[in-house]
Write a protein that holds these residues in place. Structure first.
Motif, PDB file in Angstrom:
ATOM      1  N   ALA A  12      49.942  29.737  32.688  1.00  0.00           N
ATOM      2  CA  ALA A  12      48.642  30.355  32.979  1.00  0.00           C
ATOM      3  C   ALA A  12      47.791  29.408  33.814  1.00  0.00           C
ATOM      4  N   GLU A  17      48.762  41.041  23.265  1.00  0.00           N
ATOM      5  CA  GLU A  17      47.759  41.871  23.915  1.00  0.00           C
ATOM      6  C   GLU A  17      47.228  41.103  25.118  1.00  0.00           C
ATOM      7  N   THR A  18      46.194  41.611  25.765  1.00  0.00           N
ATOM      8  CA  THR A  18      45.599  40.918  26.909  1.00  0.00           C
ATOM      9  C   THR A  18      44.446  40.049  26.423  1.00  0.00           C
ATOM     10  N   TYR A  19      44.505  38.775  26.766  1.00  0.00           N
ATOM     11  CA  TYR A  19      43.473  37.816  26.367  1.00  0.00           C
ATOM     12  C   TYR A  19      42.699  37.349  27.594  1.00  0.00           C
ATOM     13  N   HIS A  20      41.399  37.224  27.433  1.00  0.00           N
ATOM     14  CA  HIS A  20      40.532  36.755  28.517  1.00  0.00           C
ATOM     15  C   HIS A  20      40.195  35.281  28.305  1.00  0.00           C
ATOM     16  N   PRO A  72      53.127  40.546  26.555  1.00  0.00           N
ATOM     17  CA  PRO A  72      53.804  41.797  26.204  1.00  0.00           C
ATOM     18  C   PRO A  72      54.331  41.764  24.766  1.00  0.00           C
ATOM     19  N   ARG A 126      39.443  35.226  33.672  1.00  0.00           N
ATOM     20  CA  ARG A 126      40.865  35.456  33.938  1.00  0.00           C
ATOM     21  C   ARG A 126      41.493  36.215  32.770  1.00  0.00           C
ATOM     22  N   ARG A 127      42.661  36.793  33.009  1.00  0.00           N
ATOM     23  CA  ARG A 127      43.352  37.552  31.977  1.00  0.00           C
ATOM     24  C   ARG A 127      44.798  37.087  31.848  1.00  0.00           C
ATOM     25  N   LEU A 128      45.263  37.015  30.619  1.00  0.00           N
ATOM     26  CA  LEU A 128      46.663  36.703  30.344  1.00  0.00           C
ATOM     27  C   LEU A 128      47.202  37.788  29.423  1.00  0.00           C
ATOM     28  N   THR A 129      48.193  38.541  29.908  1.00  0.00           N
ATOM     29  CA  THR A 129      48.780  39.617  29.113  1.00  0.00           C
ATOM     30  C   THR A 129      50.065  39.132  28.463  1.00  0.00           C
TER      31      THR A 129
END
Length: 325
Positions: free
Chosen positions: A130, A150-153, A115, A110-113
């Protein structure tokens, strides 16, 4: 006796042919597309055996038969290697590929962006919302500016506090990298001060190409001993980043004394006002070289820059005229 032997031979041959046919059909089923016509997410909890896994895959229509999948797991030597986790199966996944995916532990990522320019309170809302994560936001306060947007996986079950720790470590690593490459003669002396200024730049402009120029304005002001007079610092003094200010700033707001109000205090505020991203951090450590001391919105998303107050007033008038139009 011969008749009996011929009968037994015929029966045996028929049985062998039946077994061969069943085996061929089984192999065909093993590599045939599954019944699902779309991507399917299946969660396999820890401790689930092959029978439970097969039942879940059948319930979600990834495969068509529980007992056949159990048999397939033993046949493909994956039965003892199936791993818990959350899996994303493409449409028409074959039973063989489904078992190989689970045995290899190719869990859904999964990804959590996050901003740029959010406050700690806003980032906390994103992390707590999330899906598929465990645990809570860290109990200790998370200072403004300490996390890298940033975008975290992550995967199912990852801990929220661990993710925040990753964000913090990413910020520390990036700041150390950029600080080592900073320009000479900057009007601040610590990485922490750089983050404070970067948070102001982050709040002032969403345009990447403008960040180094805006940073240069504030660098020039600091060198001359001028107050920064940055509206976002006034907003933070009023809200502490816990909410949006749902109205324009007033003259009373600009005059209100808070530690963050750069209209009333000299130099940098005591803390960052948000979590700046890579571009804003780089901008304040390698600012554009120019003589601008003022800027105002141009009504098109960017800014008009000026070297003198008289020129700035003309830019302000042009902006107000565009707003009236």
């Amino acid at each position: 006796m011969k008749r009996i032997l011929r009968w037994l031979l015929a029966v045996s041959l028929a049985a062998l042919l039946a077994l061969a046919g069943a085996y061929a059909w089984f192999l065909s089923w093993l590599d045939a597309p599954g019944p699902s016509g779309q991507e399917t997410v299946v969660l396999i909890p820890r401790g689930t055996g092959i029978a439970g896994i097969a039942q879940r895959l059948v319930q979600q229509q990834v495969v068509s038969h529980v007992k056949l999948l159990e048999l397939a797991a033993w046949y493909t030597d994956t039965a003892g290697r199936l791993k818990a986790g959350e899996y994303l199966f493409p449409a028409a996944e074959t039973p063989r590929r489904a078992l190989e995916r689970i045995a290899a532990g190719r869990v859904m990522v999964r990804r959590l962006t996050i901003p740029e320019g959010l406050s700690s309170a806003a980032i906390r809302q994103l992390v707590e919302a999330a899906e598929a994560m465990s645990g809570e936001w860290p109990k200790e306060p998370v200072p403004e500016g300490a996390l890298l947007p940033e975008t975290y996986h992550y995967v199912y079950g990852d801990n929220r506090a661990d993710l925040v720790a990753r964000m913090r470590k990413s910020h520390e690593n990036l700041l150390a990298e950029l600080w080592a490459k900073r320009a000479s003669d900057l009007p601040f002396t610590t990485p922490e001060q750089a983050v404070i200024l970067a948070s102001i730049v982050e709040a002032e402009t969403p345009i990447p190409a403008e960040r180094a120029r805006v940073a240069g304005v504030y660098i020039n002001r600091l060198r001359k001993g001028m107050r920064l007079q940055a509206d976002p610092t006034v907003v933070y003094g009023l809200t502490k980043g816990e909410r949006e200010l749902d109205r324009p700033l007033s003259r009373a707001d600009l005059a209100k004394a808070t530690p963050w109000n750069t209209y009333t205090v000299d130099g940098l505020p005591p803390t960052p006002i948000n979590h700046p991203g890579r571009a804003s951090l780089a901008a304040v450590l390698q600012p554009e070289q120019h003589d601008f001391l003022f800027f105002v919105a141009d009504g098109k998303g960017g800014h008009l820059f000026a070297t003198t107050y008289e020129q700035h007033l003309k830019n302000v008038a042009a902006y107000r005229a565009s707003q009236r139009r």
